[in-house]
Design a protein around this motif. Structure first.
Motif, PDB file in Angstrom:
ATOM      1  N   ALA A  28       0.832  -1.214   0.000  1.00  0.00           N
ATOM      2  CA  ALA A  28       0.000   0.000   0.000  1.00  0.00           C
ATOM      3  C   ALA A  28       0.865   1.263   0.000  1.00  0.00           C
ATOM      4  N   ILE A  29       1.986   1.229   0.728  1.00  0.00           N
ATOM      5  CA  ILE A  29       2.873   2.397   0.776  1.00  0.00           C
ATOM      6  C   ILE A  29       3.431   2.672  -0.628  1.00  0.00           C
ATOM      7  N   ILE A  30       3.936   1.610  -1.277  1.00  0.00           N
ATOM      8  CA  ILE A  30       4.530   1.786  -2.610  1.00  0.00           C
ATOM      9  C   ILE A  30       3.479   2.268  -3.610  1.00  0.00           C
ATOM     10  N   GLU A  31       2.275   1.709  -3.495  1.00  0.00           N
ATOM     11  CA  GLU A  31       1.210   2.100  -4.418  1.00  0.00           C
ATOM     12  C   GLU A  31       0.826   3.570  -4.228  1.00  0.00           C
TER      13      GLU A  31
ATOM     14  N   THR B   4       3.790  13.179   2.440  1.00  0.00           N
ATOM     15  CA  THR B   4       4.783  13.023   3.506  1.00  0.00           C
ATOM     16  C   THR B   4       4.457  11.773   4.321  1.00  0.00           C
ATOM     17  N   LYS B   5       5.346  11.464   5.279  1.00  0.00           N
ATOM     18  CA  LYS B   5       5.124  10.282   6.115  1.00  0.00           C
ATOM     19  C   LYS B   5       3.763  10.336   6.801  1.00  0.00           C
ATOM     20  N   SER B   6       3.372  11.534   7.257  1.00  0.00           N
ATOM     21  CA  SER B   6       2.120  11.576   8.026  1.00  0.00           C
ATOM     22  C   SER B   6       0.907  11.207   7.174  1.00  0.00           C
ATOM     23  N   GLU B   7       0.942  11.546   5.861  1.00  0.00           N
ATOM     24  CA  GLU B   7      -0.188  11.131   5.021  1.00  0.00           C
ATOM     25  C   GLU B   7      -0.149   9.650   4.701  1.00  0.00           C
ATOM     26  N   ILE B   8       1.053   9.105   4.598  1.00  0.00           N
ATOM     27  CA  ILE B   8       1.162   7.666   4.340  1.00  0.00           C
ATOM     28  C   ILE B   8       0.629   6.906   5.561  1.00  0.00           C
ATOM     29  N   ILE B   9       0.966   7.392   6.747  1.00  0.00           N
ATOM     30  CA  ILE B   9       0.477   6.786   7.992  1.00  0.00           C
ATOM     31  C   ILE B   9      -1.056   6.842   8.033  1.00  0.00           C
ATOM     32  N   GLU B  10      -1.589   8.011   7.710  1.00  0.00           N
ATOM     33  CA  GLU B  10      -3.041   8.210   7.696  1.00  0.00           C
ATOM     34  C   GLU B  10      -3.718   7.237   6.718  1.00  0.00           C
ATOM     35  N   ASN B  11      -3.102   7.076   5.546  1.00  0.00           N
ATOM     36  CA  ASN B  11      -3.673   6.185   4.541  1.00  0.00           C
ATOM     37  C   ASN B  11      -3.671   4.732   5.005  1.00  0.00           C
ATOM     38  N   LEU B  12      -2.608   4.290   5.683  1.00  0.00           N
ATOM     39  CA  LEU B  12      -2.564   2.904   6.186  1.00  0.00           C
ATOM     40  C   LEU B  12      -3.643   2.703   7.241  1.00  0.00           C
ATOM     41  N   HIS B  13      -3.859   3.739   8.033  1.00  0.00           N
ATOM     42  CA  HIS B  13      -4.882   3.708   9.066  1.00  0.00           C
ATOM     43  C   HIS B  13      -6.267   3.571   8.429  1.00  0.00           C
ATOM     44  N   LEU B  14      -6.536   4.368   7.406  1.00  0.00           N
ATOM     45  CA  LEU B  14      -7.857   4.359   6.761  1.00  0.00           C
ATOM     46  C   LEU B  14      -8.056   3.122   5.890  1.00  0.00           C
ATOM     47  N   LEU B  18      -5.006  -0.149  10.285  1.00  0.00           N
ATOM     48  CA  LEU B  18      -3.926  -0.257  11.272  1.00  0.00           C
ATOM     49  C   LEU B  18      -4.086   0.913  12.233  1.00  0.00           C
ATOM     50  N   ASN B  19      -3.743   0.713  13.514  1.00  0.00           N
ATOM     51  CA  ASN B  19      -3.805   1.888  14.379  1.00  0.00           C
ATOM     52  C   ASN B  19      -2.617   2.794  14.086  1.00  0.00           C
ATOM     53  N   LYS B  20      -2.708   4.028  14.521  1.00  0.00           N
ATOM     54  CA  LYS B  20      -1.710   5.034  14.135  1.00  0.00           C
ATOM     55  C   LYS B  20      -0.303   4.633  14.561  1.00  0.00           C
TER      56      LYS B  20
END
Lengths: 94, 112
Positions: A28-31, B4-14, B18-20
């Motif tokens: 997901a990160i890479i995508e 940035t990292k914070s948006e990637i984190i947010e996207n994994l959460h949504l 995954l929790n933050k």
């Protein structure tokens, strides 16, 4: 190191998520990074570097087989600029 | 706006619920492990995205731009990124308004 090796190394280093979740997350990160560039949005990761698009103007190229001139349209190409920390780390020559 | 990292984190959460804290740990590890491999002079190949390669540069002559004084540039190792075919195709058609006319092949032609 390939993507699957990267996934394995991350699995080994963390204890909260199961391997399947780690694999999904890395993909997901890479995508998301690829989609961001495809939408013309830069990527900025502190300590690592930034990705942006560079424009290549239209030019006349040649068909390598026939030698005919072909008009190549302008396009964008991804560009990576390593951050200061990464530049310094890789340059500590062994 | 940049990713940035914070948006990637947010996207994994949504996207993956995954929790933050978990998401943050993964995103940090992702970039850290790539950096670590490169530091060990190991090429990194992310299929679907691109390769991070290392190149050893020899010493070359340089100049202090202010004083004009000649100083050699020390040998160094640098990271280069080669985008993969899939990423290249994905970005090449990005329609930036600034270059749209050129990119469809009208560059240099009169618009009148």
């Amino acid at each position: 190191m390939t993507k699957s090796e990267l996934i394995e190394r991350i699995i080994a280093k963390q204890s909260q998520l199961n391997p399947r979740e780690v694999e999904q997350a890395i993909k997901a990160i890479i995508e998301q990074m690829a989609d961001s560039l495809a939408a013309g949005e830069r990527i900025e990761i502190r300590g690592f570097g930034s990705f942006s698009l560079h424009y290549r103007p239209p030019r006349v190229g040649r068909n390598p087989k026939t030698g005919d001139a072909v008009l190549l349209t302008g396009k964008y190409v991804p560009h990576f600029k390593p951050g200061k920390e990464l530049r310094e780390m890789v340059n500590e020559l062994d | 706006m940049a990713l940035t990292k914070s948006e990637i984190i947010e996207n994994l959460h949504l996207e993956l619920q995954l929790n933050k804290r978990e998401a943050k740990e993964l995103v940090e590890l992702f970039f850290e492990e790539i950096r670590e491999a490169l530091t060990q002079n190991e090429q990194v190949k992310l299929s679907g995205f691109g390769n991070f390669d290392l190149r050893d540069k020899r010493q070359r002559p340089g100049r202090n731009p202010k004083t004009g004084e000649e100083i050699p540039i020390a040998p160094r190792r640098v990271v280069t990124f080669r985008p993969g075919q899939k990423l290249k195709v994905q970005v090449e058609t990005y329609a930036d308004p600034e270059h749209q006319l050129e990119s469809i092949g009208l560059a240099g032609e009169s618009l009148h």
